[in-house]
Scaffold this motif. Structure first.
Motif, PDB file in Angstrom:
ATOM      1  N   GLY A 158       0.808  -1.213   0.000  1.00 39.35           N
ATOM      2  CA  GLY A 158       0.000   0.000   0.000  1.00 39.35           C
ATOM      3  C   GLY A 158       0.840   1.260   0.000  1.00 39.35           C
ATOM      4  N   THR A 159       1.958   1.226   0.697  1.00 42.98           N
ATOM      5  CA  THR A 159       2.852   2.391   0.716  1.00 42.98           C
ATOM      6  C   THR A 159       3.489   2.617  -0.647  1.00 42.98           C
ATOM      7  OG1 THR A 159       3.328   1.971   3.058  1.00 42.98           O
ATOM      8  CG2 THR A 159       4.845   3.407   1.864  1.00 42.98           C
ATOM      9  N   ILE A 160       3.943   1.537  -1.276  1.00 42.02           N
ATOM     10  CA  ILE A 160       4.564   1.673  -2.609  1.00 42.02           C
ATOM     11  C   ILE A 160       3.560   2.236  -3.608  1.00 42.02           C
ATOM     12  CG2 ILE A 160       5.536   0.365  -4.535  1.00 42.02           C
ATOM     13  CD1 ILE A 160       6.782  -1.516  -2.482  1.00 42.02           C
ATOM     14  N   LEU A 161       2.306   1.768  -3.556  1.00 38.60           N
ATOM     15  CA  LEU A 161       1.286   2.292  -4.466  1.00 38.60           C
ATOM     16  C   LEU A 161       0.907   3.724  -4.104  1.00 38.60           C
ATOM     17  CD1 LEU A 161      -1.062  -0.827  -4.763  1.00 38.60           C
ATOM     18  CD2 LEU A 161       0.418   0.100  -6.552  1.00 38.60           C
ATOM     19  N   GLY A 162       0.811   4.030  -2.814  1.00 42.09           N
ATOM     20  CA  GLY A 162       0.332   5.336  -2.386  1.00 42.09           C
ATOM     21  C   GLY A 162       1.262   6.489  -2.694  1.00 42.09           C
ATOM     22  N   ILE A 163       2.552   6.231  -2.854  1.00 43.69           N
ATOM     23  CA  ILE A 163       3.489   7.326  -3.143  1.00 43.69           C
ATOM     24  C   ILE A 163       3.569   7.643  -4.630  1.00 43.69           C
ATOM     25  CG2 ILE A 163       4.877   6.813  -1.098  1.00 43.69           C
ATOM     26  CD1 ILE A 163       6.914   5.465  -2.927  1.00 43.69           C
ATOM     27  N   GLN A 164       2.880   6.873  -5.487  1.00 43.25           N
ATOM     28  CA  GLN A 164       2.981   7.106  -6.933  1.00 43.25           C
ATOM     29  C   GLN A 164       2.408   8.461  -7.354  1.00 43.25           C
ATOM     30  OE1 GLN A 164       4.958   5.029  -8.690  1.00 43.25           O
ATOM     31  NE2 GLN A 164       5.155   4.168  -6.620  1.00 43.25           N
ATOM     32  N   PRO A 165       1.236   8.908  -6.846  1.00 46.20           N
ATOM     33  CA  PRO A 165       0.763  10.253  -7.245  1.00 46.20           C
ATOM     34  C   PRO A 165       1.719  11.364  -6.851  1.00 46.20           C
ATOM     35  CG  PRO A 165      -1.013   8.987  -6.246  1.00 46.20           C
ATOM     36  CD  PRO A 165       0.245   8.211  -6.009  1.00 46.20           C
ATOM     37  N   TRP A 166       2.441  11.198  -5.782  1.00 44.19           N
ATOM     38  CA  TRP A 166       3.413  12.201  -5.351  1.00 44.19           C
ATOM     39  C   TRP A 166       4.669  12.166  -6.220  1.00 44.19           C
ATOM     40  CZ3 TRP A 166       8.164  11.132  -2.646  1.00 44.19           C
ATOM     41  CH2 TRP A 166       8.860  12.288  -2.243  1.00 44.19           C
ATOM     42  N   LEU A 167       5.060  10.974  -6.680  1.00 42.44           N
ATOM     43  CA  LEU A 167       6.277  10.850  -7.495  1.00 42.44           C
ATOM     44  C   LEU A 167       6.061  11.260  -8.944  1.00 42.44           C
ATOM     45  CD1 LEU A 167       7.699   7.410  -6.245  1.00 42.44           C
ATOM     46  CD2 LEU A 167       8.582   9.689  -5.741  1.00 42.44           C
ATOM     47  N   ALA A 168       4.884  10.946  -9.498  1.00 41.83           N
ATOM     48  CA  ALA A 168       4.675  11.183 -10.934  1.00 41.83           C
ATOM     49  C   ALA A 168       3.273  11.741 -11.155  1.00 41.83           C
ATOM     50  CB  ALA A 168       4.866   9.888 -11.715  1.00 41.83           C
ATOM     51  N   HIS A 169       3.187  13.008 -11.616  1.00 40.40           N
ATOM     52  CA  HIS A 169       1.903  13.636 -11.933  1.00 40.40           C
ATOM     53  C   HIS A 169       2.156  14.726 -12.984  1.00 40.40           C
ATOM     54  CE1 HIS A 169       3.688  15.845  -8.510  1.00 40.40           C
ATOM     55  NE2 HIS A 169       3.289  16.919  -9.182  1.00 40.40           N
ATOM     56  N   ASP A 170       1.092  15.106 -13.689  1.00 46.12           N
ATOM     57  CA  ASP A 170       1.228  16.128 -14.727  1.00 46.12           C
ATOM     58  C   ASP A 170       0.985  17.520 -14.145  1.00 46.12           C
ATOM     59  OD1 ASP A 170      -1.486  16.255 -14.321  1.00 46.12           O
ATOM     60  OD2 ASP A 170      -2.010  15.230 -16.185  1.00 46.12           O
ATOM     61  N   ALA A 171       0.922  18.509 -15.017  1.00 50.24           N
ATOM     62  CA  ALA A 171       0.778  19.900 -14.573  1.00 50.24           C
ATOM     63  C   ALA A 171      -0.556  20.158 -13.888  1.00 50.24           C
ATOM     64  CB  ALA A 171       0.944  20.843 -15.761  1.00 50.24           C
ATOM     65  N   LEU A 172      -1.573  19.347 -14.245  1.00 44.56           N
ATOM     66  CA  LEU A 172      -2.890  19.524 -13.637  1.00 44.56           C
ATOM     67  C   LEU A 172      -3.020  18.760 -12.319  1.00 44.56           C
ATOM     68  CD1 LEU A 172      -5.123  19.221 -16.827  1.00 44.56           C
ATOM     69  CD2 LEU A 172      -4.366  21.312 -15.674  1.00 44.56           C
ATOM     70  N   GLY A 173      -1.974  18.082 -11.931  1.00 42.87           N
ATOM     71  CA  GLY A 173      -2.020  17.313 -10.696  1.00 42.87           C
ATOM     72  C   GLY A 173      -2.574  15.919 -10.856  1.00 42.87           C
ATOM     73  N   HIS A 174      -2.832  15.499 -12.106  1.00 46.84           N
ATOM     74  CA  HIS A 174      -3.336  14.155 -12.352  1.00 46.84           C
ATOM     75  C   HIS A 174      -2.194  13.142 -12.250  1.00 46.84           C
ATOM     76  CE1 HIS A 174      -6.923  15.868 -14.854  1.00 46.84           C
ATOM     77  NE2 HIS A 174      -7.052  16.051 -13.545  1.00 46.84           N
ATOM     78  N   ALA A 175      -2.451  12.073 -11.575  1.00 44.43           N
ATOM     79  CA  ALA A 175      -1.426  11.033 -11.424  1.00 44.43           C
ATOM     80  C   ALA A 175      -1.151  10.357 -12.770  1.00 44.43           C
ATOM     81  CB  ALA A 175      -1.892   9.990 -10.407  1.00 44.43           C
ATOM     82  N   LEU A 176       0.105  10.042 -13.004  1.00 47.04           N
ATOM     83  CA  LEU A 176       0.483   9.351 -14.240  1.00 47.04           C
ATOM     84  C   LEU A 176       0.378   7.834 -14.110  1.00 47.04           C
ATOM     85  CD1 LEU A 176       3.636  11.431 -15.294  1.00 47.04           C
ATOM     86  CD2 LEU A 176       1.261  11.711 -16.038  1.00 47.04           C
ATOM     87  N   TYR A 177       0.420   7.358 -12.909  1.00 48.33           N
ATOM     88  CA  TYR A 177       0.388   5.896 -12.723  1.00 48.33           C
ATOM     89  C   TYR A 177      -0.727   5.559 -11.728  1.00 48.33           C
ATOM     90  CZ  TYR A 177       4.797   6.194 -15.185  1.00 48.33           C
ATOM     91  OH  TYR A 177       5.755   6.453 -16.127  1.00 48.33           O
ATOM     92  N   PHE A 178      -0.439   4.956 -10.620  1.00 52.11           N
ATOM     93  CA  PHE A 178      -1.484   4.622  -9.661  1.00 52.11           C
ATOM     94  C   PHE A 178      -2.082   5.916  -9.101  1.00 52.11           C
ATOM     95  CE2 PHE A 178      -3.115   3.337  -5.489  1.00 52.11           C
ATOM     96  CZ  PHE A 178      -3.887   2.234  -5.863  1.00 52.11           C
ATOM     97  N   PRO A 179      -3.421   6.060  -9.136  1.00 50.40           N
ATOM     98  CA  PRO A 179      -4.000   7.389  -8.860  1.00 50.40           C
ATOM     99  C   PRO A 179      -4.299   7.696  -7.398  1.00 50.40           C
ATOM    100  CG  PRO A 179      -5.699   5.895  -9.662  1.00 50.40           C
ATOM    101  CD  PRO A 179      -4.422   5.116  -9.663  1.00 50.40           C
TER     102      PRO A 179
END
Length: 617
Positions: A158-179
């Motif tokens: 859960g921790t590995i999945l939960g940090i994905q929006p913080w690591l990778a997102h676009d200019a609008l704040g949308h997550a690139l991987y796990f949302p």
């Protein structure tokens, strides 16, 4: 808990691999140093059991599913390092052959389900356990360790999945991987495993360990001489594999393993990284089903086939982790030193050598030795055929007919999934028939290399549709696939053939073929040829040893050629004498419809123009 490739950023995938690669190296070294061939069946069957346990899906919160891992069971039984390596191999086979978990996410899945679960579960068990191997306190400690171990693994995932929006997102704040962030992923993963998968893991760990401790106490006590055979361990595993279709009763996907459309419906957009994620491999049995076949019946067949194929692959992979040494170094070093007036260095075991000792052989001796070893391996099959295995107890005619049916089925198998299933069944039957794994595998691979490489290589280079150019050679993907299918067919045919011939005594095989109408003369040729070669090569080696023991210094190339020619001539003369003696012996036992032996002998010696027979050869 199996994280797909599209859910993790490249930086996370790289970081998890960087963490796991050193741990895998350490685990491999510790496993080979600790686990002996005495525990090899338990290691293989335990890892296969963990694979089977993960196929039992349980209904969870919100229409999702969860499953146990079997990791803590392996960690308590064989140690956390061995468990880390065995469960990692299980996860790798799940990703490659069944598409369960991503290939690029393999490091993250191994970190959570293999590493964290193994060490946390093992630590909890050793903190709570008692002294004896089987007590109520130990069973309770195993259950608590299983529960806490899988919850800790879910927290890691859960921790590995939960940090994905913080690591990778676009200019609008949308997550690139796990949302979903940590506030969603961690409570969801942990709660599901605390309520559903955790109790299941506790029951599986406690019951499986209690069964092993009660039925295989010899694995804990080195003084016991009873050895746990693969057959004794395979029976409960086979029952567990046959029950795996019960895992189909729970519908829905596990939390965090959704399809793209499901994610889009949840958050209102499709993450770009998930959309553009490449498909690394095409699994052999995707989602534990046979590709192209639908329907409830085929779903059950595919699940059963996946269970046996996957368990077989896991057992073979983990069995390869154990070396040939069957005695621990500590057991050798603890033996009392002999008391004598010998030098001090001779009174201690395991004295390190300062250099490597190499026995140099000339080409003639090496060639004869290799031929003799190959034929001797075939003769040893007679000993295996006299064991009390499952195949040995079957009637010879049934096995001969089964050989023909198996070869026909191998030739007509439509896909590689069926062939892989046949091959797995062959190895399972070899285990049940007490055929050594190394012998069965070496003969299968050796025959495949000998007979299959010449045909498969030209087919793999055959251009059906242009493929990538490597070193100026254009490889065709369909050509490679066809060559792989051919090699798989040949491997199945070789394994079936050696399974029948190894578990059937030659006299029973001859009688079975004879009852099926095979001419007696053909049977005589086939049964005597390899024994002829063994006897003659054995004599040649003895002659070579006698010659070398009477010669000072190494032989020159000219002397070796001269001796090889002379030895071949003597070998031919001995073959004539041995052939005559064998023919006379068969005639005297009325196996041949021939004139009296005296007439045969005189007529043959006259035809050969050798004069009267001499016993000087």
């Amino acid at each position: 808990m199996h994280i797909p490739d599209a859910y993790l950023s490249p930086s996370t995938q790289a970081a998890t691999f960087a963490v796991m690669v050193p741990l895998w190296i350490i685990a491999a070294k510790k496993t080979r140093a600790k686990i002996t061939t005495r525990q090899a069946p338990l290691l293989a069957m335990g890892a296969a059991f963990s694979f089977a346990v993960q196929m039992f899906n349980l209904p969870a919160i919100g229409g999702t599913t969860a499953h146990a891992l079997g990791t803590v069971f392996m960690a308590i039984l064989l140690g956390p390092w061995t468990s880390l390596l065995a469960i990692s191999l299980t996860l790798l086979i799940q990703a490659l052959f069944f598409g369960d978990g991503g290939v690029l996410s393999f490091g993250a899945n191994a970190l959570s389900m293999a590493c964290v679960a193994s060490f946390v579960g093992s630590g909890v068990y050793h903190l709570l356990r008692g002294q004896a191997s089987l007590t109520h306190r130990n069973v309770f400690a195993a259950a608590a360790a299983g529960y806490i171990g899988i919850v800790a693994a879910s927290l890691s995932a859960g921790t590995i999945l939960g940090i994905q929006p913080w690591l990778a997102h676009d200019a609008l704040g949308h997550a690139l991987y796990f949302p979903f962030g940590l506030s969603v992923s961690v409570p969801a993963m942990v709660s599901i495993h605390m309520l559903v998968a955790g109790p299941a893991e506790a029951v599986v760990t406690a019951s499986a360990l209690a069964y092993v401790w009660r039925n295989f106490p010899d694995l804990k006590e080195a003084s016991r001489t009873r050895r746990p055979t693969a057959m004794r361990l395979a029976r409960p595993l086979a029952i567990c594999l046959c029950l795996t279709p019960l895992g189909l009763l729970a519908s829905g996907n596990a939390w965090g393993e959704w399809e793209l459309e499901t994610i889009k419906g949840m958050i209102g957009y499709a993450p770009k990284g998930v959309v553009s994620a490449p498909q690394i491999i095409h699994p052999l049995l995707p989602d534990y089903a046979i590709a192209g076949l639908s329907g409830h019946s085929w779903e059950i067949v595919g699940y059963l086939l996946s269970a046996f194929v996957g368990a077989g692959l896991v057992a073979l992979a983990t069995r390869g982790l154990v070396g040939k040494t069957s005695v621990r170094t500590s057991e050798i070093s603890n033996r009392p030193a002999p008391t004598s007036e010998l030098p001090d260095w001779m009174n201690h075991a395991n004295v390190p050598l300062t250099g490597k000792i190499r026995a140099k052989k000339d080409w003639f001796e090496g060639a004869v030795s290799c031929l003799r070893a190959s034929i001797e391996m075939s003769i040893r099959s007679e000993k295996i055929a006299r064991l009390d295995g499952w195949m040995q107890r079957q009637p010879p005619i049934r096995k001969v007919v089964g050989l023909g049916v198996g070869l026909i089925a191998t030739a007509l198998a439509p896909t590689s999934a069926w062939l892989l299933g046949f091959l797995t069944v062959g190895f399972v039957l070899a285990f049940m028939s007490q055929i050594p794994f190394s012998t069965f595998a070496k003969r299968t691979v050796g025959g495949l290399i000998l007979f299959g490489s010449a045909a498969a290589l030209p087919m793999s280079l055959r251009a059906v549709t242009p493929g990538p150019a490597i070193g100026g050679t254009v490889f065709s993907v369909p050509g490679v696939a066809f060559a792989a299918l051919l090699l798989l067919r040949m491997a199945c045919a070789i394994s079936i053939t050696q399974l029948i011939t190894t578990t059937t005594r030659w006299d029973q095989m001859i009688m079975a073929f004879r009852k099926l109408g095979v001419p007696m003369q053909i049977l005589q040729w086939t049964t005597l040829t390899y024994r002829y070669l063994f006897v003659l090569l054995d004599v040649q080696l003895e002659m070579l040893t006698a010659r070398k023991s009477r010669q000072v210094g190494a032989a020159t190339a000219e002397q070796a050629r001269e001796f090889a020619g002379a030895g071949t001539g003597i070998l031919f003369a001995k073959s004539l004498a041995l052939s005559e003696e064998t023919h006379l012996a068969m005639a005297s036992r009325t196996l041949l419809k021939t004139p009296p032996p005296t007439q045969i002998q005189s007529a043959r010696w006259q035809d050969l123009s050798l004069g009267e027979p001499s016993h000087a050869i």
